[in-house]
Write a protein that holds these residues in place. Sequence first.
Motif, PDB file in Angstrom:
ATOM      1  N   ALA A   1       9.704  -7.056  -7.761  1.00  0.00           N
ATOM      2  CA  ALA A   1       9.733  -6.414  -6.461  1.00  0.00           C
ATOM      3  C   ALA A   1      10.778  -5.364  -6.465  1.00  0.00           C
ATOM      4  O   ALA A   1      11.215  -4.846  -5.534  1.00  0.00           O
TER       5      ALA A   1
ATOM      6  N   ASP B   1       5.247 -15.407  -8.384  1.00  0.00           N
ATOM      7  CA  ASP B   1       5.429 -13.956  -8.450  1.00  0.00           C
ATOM      8  C   ASP B   1       4.316 -13.309  -9.276  1.00  0.00           C
ATOM      9  O   ASP B   1       3.688 -13.954 -10.105  1.00  0.00           O
TER      10      ASP B   1
ATOM     11  N   THR C   1       3.160 -12.286  -4.706  1.00  0.00           N
ATOM     12  CA  THR C   1       3.416 -10.845  -4.585  1.00  0.00           C
ATOM     13  C   THR C   1       2.443 -10.079  -5.462  1.00  0.00           C
ATOM     14  O   THR C   1       1.965 -10.586  -6.482  1.00  0.00           O
TER      15      THR C   1
ATOM     16  N   ASN D   1       1.439  -5.600  -6.392  1.00  0.00           N
ATOM     17  CA  ASN D   1       1.540  -4.168  -6.089  1.00  0.00           C
ATOM     18  C   ASN D   1       0.157  -3.589  -5.858  1.00  0.00           C
ATOM     19  O   ASN D   1      -0.831  -4.054  -6.441  1.00  0.00           O
TER      20      ASN D   1
ATOM     21  N   LYS E   1       9.372  -6.963  -2.807  1.00  0.00           N
ATOM     22  CA  LYS E   1       8.380  -8.026  -2.604  1.00  0.00           C
ATOM     23  C   LYS E   1       8.943  -9.396  -2.997  1.00  0.00           C
ATOM     24  O   LYS E   1       8.834 -10.362  -2.246  1.00  0.00           O
ATOM     25  N   THR E   2       9.507  -9.472  -4.198  1.00  0.00           N
ATOM     26  CA  THR E   2      10.028 -10.756  -4.668  1.00  0.00           C
ATOM     27  C   THR E   2      11.179 -11.221  -3.777  1.00  0.00           C
ATOM     28  O   THR E   2      11.298 -12.416  -3.466  1.00  0.00           O
TER      29      THR E   2
ATOM     30  N   GLY F   1       3.099  -4.554  -2.033  1.00  0.00           N
ATOM     31  CA  GLY F   1       3.994  -3.406  -2.111  1.00  0.00           C
ATOM     32  C   GLY F   1       3.310  -2.208  -2.725  1.00  0.00           C
ATOM     33  O   GLY F   1       2.292  -2.333  -3.407  1.00  0.00           O
TER      34      GLY F   1
ATOM     35  N   VAL G   1       5.228  -4.840   2.316  1.00  0.00           N
ATOM     36  CA  VAL G   1       6.658  -4.570   2.111  1.00  0.00           C
ATOM     37  C   VAL G   1       6.788  -3.076   1.847  1.00  0.00           C
ATOM     38  O   VAL G   1       6.425  -2.587   0.779  1.00  0.00           O
TER      39      VAL G   1
ATOM     40  N   TYR H   1       2.644 -10.862  -0.282  1.00  0.00           N
ATOM     41  CA  TYR H   1       3.511  -9.721  -0.010  1.00  0.00           C
ATOM     42  C   TYR H   1       3.028  -8.564  -0.875  1.00  0.00           C
ATOM     43  O   TYR H   1       3.076  -8.631  -2.107  1.00  0.00           O
TER      44      TYR H   1
END
Length: 850
Positions: free
Chosen positions: A850, A100, A132, A134, A28-29, A21, A171, A19
């Motif tokens: 997230a 995560d 996840t 970024n 995301k989380t 972001g 996301v 995921y």
Amino acid sequence: MQAAARGDGSSPHGRLRVYLGAAPGVGKTYAMLDEGHRRAERGVDVVVGLVETHGRVHTAALLEGLEVVPRRTVLHRGATLTEMDVDAVLARRPALVLVDELAHTNAPGSRHAKRWQDVDELLAAGVDVVTTVNVQHLESLNDVVEAITGVRQQETVPDDVVRRADQIELVDMSPESLRRRLAHGNVYAAEKVDAALTQYFRVGNLTALRELALLWTADRVDEALAAYRREQGIDEAWPARERVVVAVTGGPETETLVRRGARIAQRGSGGELLALHVLRGDGLTGVAPDSLGRHRALVEQLGGSWHTVLGDDVAQAVLDFARGVNATQVLVGATRRRRVAAALSPGITARVIQGSGDTDVLVVTHEEAGRGVRGHGPRGVLSVRRVALAWALAGLGPPVLAALLRAAGGIETLPTVLMLFLALTVGVALVGGLRPALLSAVLGGLLGNFLFVAPLHTLSIAEPRNALAIAVLLAVAVGVSTVVDLAARRTVEAARARAEADTLTAIAGAVLTVPETVPAVLEQLRESLRLDGVALLGRSGDGRPPARWELRGTSAGDAPTGADDATATVPVDDDLLLALRGRTLAPQDVRFVAAVGQQLRAVVERDRLRSEARLTRAERERGEMRTALLAAVSHDLRTPLAAIKAGVTALRSVGDRISPADRDELLADVDHQSDRLQHLVDNLLDMSRLDAGALAVHADPVTLDEVVLRALGAVPEGAVDVDVPEELPLVHADAGLLERALANVVENAVRHSPPGRPVRVVAQEVPDAVVVRVVDHGPGVPDDRKDRMFAAFQRLGDAPRGHGLGLGLAVAQGFVRANGGALEAEDTPGGGLTMVLTLPLPGRGPGGGA
């Protein structure tokens, strides 16, 4: 069922879902945990390996109902840290684990330095992972993110780790929505909201990061689409995005075509411009290399990419390339041939249009259209159409010529007949080469004998001179045809050699200019020969037969993973092999691949020597540091030890006879020397951690005035004047490391300041940063030594022995850089030295979660 299937230890590689972001707080989380619940409801064995809730109530609520694997505890510098327990997850052996913050740096002492390496181990064990990350943590975007936000990310993950994921889901959230979520307290605690909104979470920052995430994901989707089309054998274009291929010859019309293509590509966001130059083997490769260089520079200036392929059939090469890159449009120039030549044979432009299928073809007019092709040599390629025409002339020409001669009457004397048949044979040789010309000569000789040599209508020859004339006809026909055929073949070979030389020149240029040399060379080779994929394999094992070849991590396109998976292999040397996948190669193509392989061998050897040189240089520097350390330790550490030893010995031997005042003085000296010794040892340990890259940074929002006051705790009263406003914005840093750095800088300044001139510590906010200046009025440092003063074991010229190892400024600079800042030296007006410590806002940027 999945868990049971994986319990035998022979499971396949796990699947990875990411995921992605644009910024913290987009969800995301939350999305990852929601996915975990959906999988669990379908009967999948799901556990939580590690999830950071960051105090977010809604995220924490989603943890309920999911099994959480207890974390592993790590002690570091007196602090208790927790990390994902990889061994516990592997022992639990779930079907799916939720992990995560993929880019997280593990605590010192962990099995892997990075969390993505933990994830790789889980995947290799056959466990599926959902994680996840970024977009600012992707390694390739580090410089871009720094330019946007003013912050260089310390925790990154290689792009290839994320690109290898089986599924990537973006996301997304608009900047305004994210700022509202932040203002409502759903992302950070209330005391951090104002600072975050005015710094990292500005609308401009969030908009730019969102665009980066969308574009990066679009590229990944495009790669997946290309792989699917290859697997399914789909040749027609799927116009998912605007991708414009401009076919360029290198002639004067190239600039017009490239600029037109750039305008079309820029009409929509994400459009691509690809300039294609076909190096052909038909003698029409008379474009000057400097001209191609100028056109390539123009393409790159307009944001496009330059591509070169080898191909005898230019139109087919253009179409193959366009289909390979899933082009939406192909731009070709209007033909430069004159009307007569264009009427006799369709040119490249017409053939591209005929074979384009669903791909749009745009014909661009230009000033050179219809003026004729200048500066090219004779055609030498015997194309299929040309050879077919020659066979038709050879079979039909002699009977037609004979019929015309019989119909004309009066000119059918033997010399005239033989000369006309010879002319026809030479014409056939010029068109189609040796074999059609031989047929024409034989037919001409037989018809001449049958129709025009007495006795007529028989193949008998009464006069020897007639037999000689026919023999001469056949001999001349064979000779002329042989020369024409040889010239055509030599022209083809020369033209192809030139094309290969031009391609090798481009590859040599990539060797000198492209940072990732081997992948660039492999991509150039793949494009040039229009292959599906190319890989460089290295020998593994002990070298004894049978040889085993493994991918060296370097490939291009849909590359084979081993020698058995390749269409063809070309040895480079005993330890390197080029594996090719795609069309069957001609012998001359194999020679070309071998030539490229030798360049690759030289590149690999160069990279190996560079690596060895770096290791040698690093070892030499470590040796110099060890020598300097021994020289420094021999005195600086023994001085406080000797003082401590002397004081303790005196207290033990004659302590009962020493006056209380003297005893207190001895104890104070022992205490002072112990502090000096502790400071020296701390600097040595800090320097070793910096040198080993084992420094752990735990950044949080901190108030600078409190850090400065703690850093001045050991400074004598009155030695420093402090001007640090309380209203300064929070900086995102590791408070402990920042305190140590300031303490070292201030201590160095106090040591060199003259009596009665206190050191000044001043802090102020500047655009996107907070600057702390430590100003002294000592002797200063010459400009040519300002950079050297930050090296380890460097003392200023007037520093006496026994005042440190010369590590204070080196450690301070290392700590400041670890916090994303900079430490520099300037001259103090009126004399002295000013140390300038710059900390960017918002520090490392709020991260995680997230």
